[in-house]
Design an enzyme around this catalytic site. Structure first.
Site, short mmCIF file in Angstrom:
data_model
loop_
_atom_site.label_atom_id
_atom_site.label_comp_id
_atom_site.label_asym_id
_atom_site.label_seq_id
_atom_site.Cartn_x
_atom_site.Cartn_y
_atom_site.Cartn_z
N ARG A 54 0.85 -1.18 0.00
CA ARG A 54 0.00 0.00 0.00
C ARG A 54 0.89 1.23 0.00
O ARG A 54 2.10 1.13 0.15
CB ARG A 54 -0.96 -0.01 1.21
CG ARG A 54 -0.20 -0.31 2.50
CD ARG A 54 -0.66 0.45 3.67
NE ARG A 54 -0.48 1.86 3.54
CZ ARG A 54 0.69 2.51 3.69
NH1 ARG A 54 1.80 1.86 3.98
NH2 ARG A 54 0.75 3.82 3.56
N GLY A 55 0.23 2.40 -0.18
CA GLY A 55 0.98 3.63 -0.37
C GLY A 55 1.12 3.85 -1.87
O GLY A 55 1.45 2.90 -2.61
N ALA A 56 0.86 5.07 -2.32
CA ALA A 56 0.76 5.33 -3.76
C ALA A 56 1.99 4.87 -4.56
O ALA A 56 1.85 4.11 -5.52
CB ALA A 56 0.45 6.81 -3.97
N ARG A 97 -7.09 -0.56 -7.22
CA ARG A 97 -7.50 0.52 -6.31
C ARG A 97 -7.62 1.79 -7.15
O ARG A 97 -6.79 2.02 -8.04
CB ARG A 97 -6.48 0.73 -5.16
CG ARG A 97 -6.47 -0.41 -4.15
CD ARG A 97 -5.60 -0.09 -2.94
NE ARG A 97 -6.26 0.85 -2.03
CZ ARG A 97 -5.63 1.42 -1.00
NH1 ARG A 97 -4.35 1.18 -0.77
NH2 ARG A 97 -6.27 2.24 -0.19
N GLN A 202 -2.61 2.84 9.70
CA GLN A 202 -1.28 2.94 9.06
C GLN A 202 -0.30 3.67 9.97
O GLN A 202 0.90 3.39 9.95
CB GLN A 202 -1.38 3.70 7.72
CG GLN A 202 -2.05 2.94 6.60
CD GLN A 202 -3.52 3.20 6.52
OE1 GLN A 202 -4.18 3.56 7.51
NE2 GLN A 202 -4.08 3.04 5.34
N ASP A 243 -1.86 10.87 -2.70
CA ASP A 243 -2.20 9.77 -3.61
C ASP A 243 -2.48 10.26 -5.02
O ASP A 243 -2.33 9.52 -5.99
CB ASP A 243 -3.41 9.00 -3.08
CG ASP A 243 -2.98 8.09 -1.95
OD1 ASP A 243 -2.86 8.58 -0.81
OD2 ASP A 243 -2.69 6.91 -2.21
N ASN A 253 -5.42 12.47 -0.39
CA ASN A 253 -4.54 11.68 0.48
C ASN A 253 -5.44 10.98 1.51
O ASN A 253 -6.67 11.14 1.52
CB ASN A 253 -3.49 12.58 1.15
CG ASN A 253 -2.42 11.77 1.85
OD1 ASN A 253 -1.84 10.85 1.27
ND2 ASN A 253 -2.15 12.07 3.11
N LYS A 254 -4.81 10.23 2.38
CA LYS A 254 -5.52 9.43 3.37
C LYS A 254 -6.62 10.23 4.09
O LYS A 254 -6.41 11.39 4.44
CB LYS A 254 -4.49 8.91 4.37
CG LYS A 254 -5.01 8.04 5.49
CD LYS A 254 -5.89 6.90 5.02
CE LYS A 254 -5.25 6.03 3.97
NZ LYS A 254 -6.23 5.14 3.28
O1 MRU Z 1 -4.71 3.40 1.82
P1 MRU Z 1 -3.21 3.59 1.78
O2 MRU Z 1 -2.52 3.12 3.01
O3 MRU Z 1 -2.61 3.04 0.52
O4 MRU Z 1 -3.03 5.17 1.73
C1 MRU Z 1 -1.74 5.70 1.68
C2 MRU Z 1 -1.71 7.18 1.78
O5 MRU Z 1 -2.71 7.84 1.82
C3 MRU Z 1 -0.35 7.82 1.74
O6 MRU Z 1 -0.36 9.02 2.46
C4 MRU Z 1 0.01 8.13 0.27
O7 MRU Z 1 -0.17 7.01 -0.54
C5 MRU Z 1 1.40 8.61 0.15
S1 MRU Z 1 2.57 7.32 0.51
C6 MRU Z 1 4.12 7.89 0.16
#
Ligand code: MRU
Length: 359
Positions: A54-56, A97, A202, A243, A253-254
């Site tokens: 996970r994470g963009a 996703r 997270q 994201d 973002n999250k």
């Molecule tokens: O749902 P996730 O855990 O994939 O969400 C991740 C985020 O929102 C991060 O802040 C974003 O992807 C940046 S990660 C360098």
């Protein structure tokens, strides 16, 4: 190097080893460090959807490797037949996703690379080389983001971050968490605060684990304590990842990021976004056009497998939100620190040569 940092080995959660894609399973952290092997596109989609990766930036790179695996497995008599089959796999992987643009960006680059090849074998090799290059260049981009952003971090005041934006969310080093790490490496001593990040935790599970691994002292708070913390005067800057950044600078973002940005504005605190250029999507004009993923109700109604909500309750579980560009003091990229208004700068950076070239 700061004496606070006690890194023994750089964390890299995506590994290509002996022709296999290995992912550090983030659903198991911090209880155990387990690696999963991805064998095909179906396995990659499962790993991305279930947030093992996970994470963009991380899902983009995992997807590129998944494209390499898919390309190797396609048996097609002609190049057009191969490309048709590859496009079908690409569509499946891209749909895993919806919000992080890095996913579609990485997959599209693999499709484009395949179209420059004469044979399926050549295309499979080209995609694998591209995935490797993306992985290496993501780490380099993150280090550049971190260097650029460290200057914005307070010498000794508090810095608040959200979700997990460290090595786990990328190929390595991290974005917003990388900025904090680089500030420490440069000798600054910000006090690090990070949210729990409901509902998937997270922050509590992954950011706390990464910071402990780096030897960086940090304070965890529940998401809803952020306003009180800012009002107390203990926060000098807020920095998060992204994201998807729209052409006008609006940033997805999250979930909870918008809340932090609004609270930062109300308290006169700068709110920064740190992200590689692969997270910028000039095809979407503003945040209104960014698709926001909604995940299952069980992520909210249960915690660690235990039901916590009363039976029968309705749930709304969007896992991202959009922060308007007007609330963002700067967007920290590998190409430099952008200040508002963002549109023109984002556009001119987009005209630069592609960040990721085939190795
Ligand atoms: O749902 P996730 O855990 O994939 O969400 C991740 C985020 O929102 C991060 O802040 C974003 O992807 C940046 S990660 C360098």
């Amino acid at each position: 190097m700061s004496d606070l940092l006690t890194i023994t080995e750089e964390l890299q959660p995506i590994v290509w080893q002996e022709d296999k894609l290995l992912l550090l399973d983030q659903t198991m952290l911090p209880a155990s460090e387990e690696w999963v092997t991805v064998h095909d596109a179906v396995g990659a989609v499962e790993a991305i959807r279930s947030m093992r990766v996970r994470g963009a930036p991380a899902i983009g790179i995992a997807a590129a490797y998944a494209m390499a695996i898919a390309a190797r497995s396609i048996e097609a008599p002609t190049m057009p037949a191969f490309l048709g089959a590859l496009d079908a796999q690409a569509a499946r992987i891209s749909a895993a996703r919806p919000t992080a643009v890095n996913l579609g960006w990485a997959v599209q680059r693999c499709q484009d690379a395949a179209r420059t090849c004469n044979t399926p074998g050549q295309a499979a090799a080209r995609i694998l080389a591209l995935a490797q290059a993306m992985r290496e260049q993501d780490i380099e981009a993150n280090k550049a983001i971190a260097r650029n952003g460290a200057a914005l971090m307070p010498d000794s005041g508090g810095v608040l971050t959200h979700c997990n934006t460290g090595a786990l969310a990328t190929a390595g080093y991290g974005t917003a968490l990388g900025v904090i790490r680089a500030a420490l490496e440069s000798g600054k001593r910000p006090r690090v605060f990070h949210t729990e990040t409901r509902p998937w935790l997270q922050g509590a599970r992954l950011t706390a684990w990464e910071l402990a691994r780096l030897g960086i002292p940090a304070t965890l708070l529940v998401d809803s304590a952020a306003g009180a913390l800012m009002a107390s005067g203990h926060v000098a800057a807020v920095v998060t990842g992204a994201d998807r950044i729209a052409a006008n600078g609006d940033t997805a973002n999250k979930i909870g990021t918008y809340t932090l940005a609004a609270l930062a504005a109300a308290n006169g605190i700068p709110f920064y976004v740190a992200a590689p250029f692969s997270t910028v999507d000039l095809n979407v004009k503003s945040g209104q056009d960014i698709p926001v993923e909604e995940r299952p109700a069980a992520e909210v109604t249960s915690l660690a497998g235990q039901r916590i909500a009363a039976e029968g309750v309705a749930v709304w579980n969007p896992v991202f939100d959009v922060t308007p560009a007007g609330l963002i003091a700067a967007i920290i990229t590998e190409h430099g620190v952008l200040r508002p208004p963002y549109e023109t700068q984002l556009n001119s950076l987009a005209r630069q040569p592609e960040v990721t070239e085939v190795a």
